[in-house]
Design a protein around this motif. Structure first.
Motif, mmCIF file in Angstrom:
data_model
loop_
_atom_site.group_PDB
_atom_site.id
_atom_site.type_symbol
_atom_site.label_atom_id
_atom_site.label_comp_id
_atom_site.label_asym_id
_atom_site.label_seq_id
_atom_site.Cartn_x
_atom_site.Cartn_y
_atom_site.Cartn_z
ATOM 1 N N ILE A 1 1.059 -1.322 0.355
ATOM 2 C CA ILE A 1 0.358 0.150 -0.155
ATOM 3 C C ILE A 1 0.766 1.118 0.130
ATOM 4 C CG2 ILE A 1 -1.681 1.065 1.110
ATOM 5 C CD1 ILE A 1 -3.168 -1.547 2.617
ATOM 6 N N TYR B 1 -10.522 -6.983 0.172
ATOM 7 C CA TYR B 1 -9.792 -6.326 -0.590
ATOM 8 C C TYR B 1 -10.385 -5.335 -1.271
ATOM 9 C CZ TYR B 1 -7.365 -5.166 -4.816
ATOM 10 O OH TYR B 1 -6.444 -4.281 -5.711
ATOM 11 N N PHE C 1 -1.975 4.694 -4.563
ATOM 12 C CA PHE C 1 -2.758 5.784 -4.668
ATOM 13 C C PHE C 1 -2.172 7.093 -4.281
ATOM 14 C CE2 PHE C 1 -6.172 8.369 -2.439
ATOM 15 C CZ PHE C 1 -7.679 8.029 -3.342
ATOM 16 N N TYR D 1 -6.327 6.291 -8.044
ATOM 17 C CA TYR D 1 -5.071 4.070 -8.128
ATOM 18 C C TYR D 1 -4.275 4.570 -8.979
ATOM 19 C CZ TYR D 1 -6.988 2.196 -3.846
ATOM 20 O OH TYR D 1 -7.479 1.983 -2.372
ATOM 21 N N LEU E 1 -2.159 -1.558 -3.971
ATOM 22 C CA LEU E 1 -2.573 -0.980 -3.841
ATOM 23 C C LEU E 1 -1.567 0.687 -3.939
ATOM 24 C CD1 LEU E 1 -5.284 -1.362 -2.109
ATOM 25 C CD2 LEU E 1 -5.252 -1.405 -3.678
ATOM 26 N N SER F 1 -3.895 -0.885 -8.293
ATOM 27 C CA SER F 1 -4.827 -1.605 -8.038
ATOM 28 C C SER F 1 -5.044 -2.613 -8.733
ATOM 29 C CB SER F 1 -5.831 -0.745 -7.941
ATOM 30 O OG SER F 1 -6.647 -0.436 -8.650
ATOM 31 N N LYS G 1 -9.514 -1.449 -0.455
ATOM 32 C CA LYS G 1 -10.099 -0.367 -1.865
ATOM 33 C C LYS G 1 -10.907 1.062 -1.695
ATOM 34 C CE LYS G 1 -9.955 -0.099 -7.292
ATOM 35 N NZ LYS G 1 -10.527 -1.477 -7.798
#
Length: 580
Positions: free
Chosen positions: A112, A144, A185, A165, A183, A168, A148
């Motif tokens: 992440i 998940y 971002f 994102y 993930l 992802s 997200k």
């Protein structure tokens, strides 16, 4: 036709005349796995079909394997073993699917990453995501998806309108039963509120509200961080004013300059005049009718006028209230009111008229209304003839929390009023009155609710005989103590006429249960009394009734039995309950 030929024809048609019977069973799994597997199986949708043939059943059976494998993947099972069997032939089949889900995918890597201007604003969100996605945990697709969605919702709430994102992916490796969650971002820049405009639509100048007047109800402040909850609050605030049929707040993100987002609030006005007509029947009031009218937007500052006339067999009243909005909350106002009417009591009549001013404030959950009212009343109760002039300052407090304002299953309300007058200060009698009512509803299982009510009133005065009828307490009737006639409980004069008292206590407990559709039954227990002393003698009533839940409220048909021996065995009550 010979009997032999008829029997031969029936035997030939028998396979087509027989009704199809398809049975489908899933084994080896339970709980959510089994429910999802059954939901994915197309063949189960044909169980009740009576027009099945062999080819259709075999086709659906072939689809079952891929469908069951797909149903297991959201739970992290990518290598199941499925034993599928189809037995029988038209018109009877039995399909059995035994599932061994096999090993579950395990998260071996959780990546992440937050980048952009607002990366530091997402620390709590990241911790929440890591609680859902932790290395070494079994794979669950819903975890998940939930993780997200956390970043997108938090980003929008914090004003990062361009957040997205960059990457992802949920990378599953069935070959070694492992999975990776990636993930990445990008927050982008944080936006702030820009200027806003209020579009009142196609209205004439005479109906257009002053822009500054409307803006004081809008909580949007240019320069503040963009907050979608503030946008929603602005929509509710303008809707609650009562001037508009619809309010829509449009965020013009594409027109933002230097990170400031302009907004346009589009409104559709209500009709300037509105009229209500009502007709009905209540046991206490008899036949009744009402006419009410609202005149909205009398000027550009939102002044309005409410007029209402009520007619019944026991009461006639005409009232009006001029409302001037104040403050910055819908519902806050300065009021100028007046009324005139007459009412029948058990032992006489009362004629009155009055004027008053009040100020409605909403500082918290309580609705506060300080007021001052002048009342002239001539009342005739039994042997008492009273003419009173009263100048009464007072305070009214209201608190309401209901899950449904028409049919309340859970909630409560409280109304408290304190007012009084001083003799020789423009009044003919000195007194202080307290009157409060509390109501509550509580759900009991799926079809029932318990309704509770408690009422208390007290007059502090040494001159009871000078009090007009409207300032005295009575009990009995539909919304008081069922089993007794309307206002039949209270102290009496030498001739036995009910003349009211200084102290009032009533209470009620009711169990209401829906038995079929909107039709229900109720059992109730009421009690209370009125006296010139603080502790009145209590009277009790019990009973049962029918209920019908309509769009305008609950229609009630009650049969009340008074426990006092000198009362009729049963009294019938008809009325409508709205909310509590």
């Amino acid at each position: 036709m010979p009997l032999f030929r008829i029997l031969s024809l029936l035997l030939l048609c028998w396979p087509f005349m027989a009704l199809a019977d398809l049975r489908v069973e899933v084994k080896g799994v339970s709980g959510d796995l089994k429910r999802n597997a059954e939901a994915y199986l197309s063949i189960r949708d044909y169980v009740k079909r009576k027009d099945l043939d062999q080819a259709t059943v075999e086709r659906l059976h072939r689809q079952a394997g891929p469908e069951l494998r797909e149903s297991l993947r959201p739970f992290g099972y990518y290598n199941p073993f499925i034993d599928a069997h189809l037995e029988g032939e038209a018109p009877n089949w039995r399909a059995t699917y035994t599932i061994d889900p096999g090993p579950r995918m395990k998260l071996t890597r959780v990546d992440i990453e937050i980048s952009g201007d607002g990366a530091g604003d997402f620390d709590r969100a990241i911790k929440h995501m890591h609680r859902l996605l932790e290395e070494g945990d079994p794979l669950l697709h819903s975890d998940y998806d939930q993780a997200k969605s956390i970043l997108t919702s938090v980003a929008y709430a914090k004003g990062y309108l361009d957040a997205h994102y960059v990457e992802s992916e949920l990378r599953v490796k069935p070959s070694d039963n492992t999975a990776e969650a990636v993930l990445h971002f990008e927050t982008g820049a944080q936006y702030h509120f820009g200027d806003f405009t209020i579009d009142q639509g196609d209205v004439t100048d005479g109906q257009r509200l002053n822009d500054a007047f409307l803006r004081r109800y809008v909580p949007i402040k240019p320069g503040d961080v963009y907050d979608p909850q503030v946008v929603l609050n602005a929509q509710f605030a303008l809707s609650d004013l009562g001037y508009f049929d619809s309010v829509e707040v449009q965020t013009e993100h594409d027109k933002a300059v230097d990170g400031r987002v302009p907004l346009v609030i589009k409104t559709k006005p209500r009709n300037r005049q509105h009229y209500d007509f009502g007709i009905g029947y209540g046991t206490d009031t008899g036949a009744r009718g009402s006419v009410a009218s609202d005149f909205r937007r009398l000027n550009q500052y939102g002044h309005s006028l409410h007029l209402e006339t009520q007619l019944s067999q026991i009461k006639t009243e005409a009232a009006g209230e001029y409302r001037i909005p104040t403050g910055n909350k819908a519902g806050e106002m300065f009021t100028i009111s007046g009324n005139i009417g007459e009412q029948d009591y058990k032992s006489g009549k009362s004629y009155l008229h009055g004027v008053g001013v009040g100020l409605v404030r909403l500082p918290g959950k309580w609705r506060q209304q300080p007021y001052i009212k002048y009342l002239h009343e001539e009342s005739h109760l039994g042997l008492d003839d009273t003419t009173a002039d009263l100048v009464m300052p007072g305070m009214s407090l209201t608190l309401t929390e209901l899950d449904d304002s028409i049919y309340t299953r859970k909630g409560f309300s409280a109304i408290v009023d304190v007012h009084g007058a001083a003799r020789n200060v423009l009044s003919s009698v000195s007194f202080v009155q307290f009157h409060g009512t509390a109501r509550a509803a509580w759900p009991l299982m799926r079809r029932s609710r318990v309704l509770l009510r408690y009422e208390y009133g007290a007059n502090l005065t040494g001159e009871f005989g000078r009090l007009p009828a409207s300032q005295r307490f009575f009990a009995g009737g539909d919304d008081s103590i069922r089993g007794y006639s309307y206002q039949s409980i209270g102290p009496r004069d030498a001739d036995g006429n009910v003349i009211g008292g200084n102290y009032l206590t009533t209470f009620s407990a009711e169990l209401e249960t829906r038995v079929w559709g909107n039709v229900g039954i109720a059992e109730f227990f009421d009690g209370g009394g009125v006296s010139k002393d603080p502790a009145p003698e209590l009277h009790y009533g019990v009973g049962a009734g029918l209920r019908y839940r309509s769009p305008v409220g609950t229609i009630r048909l009650d049969f009340g039995h008074a426990l006092d021996k000198d009362q009729p065995p049963v009294r019938l009550y008809i009325g409508v309950r709205v909310g509590l």
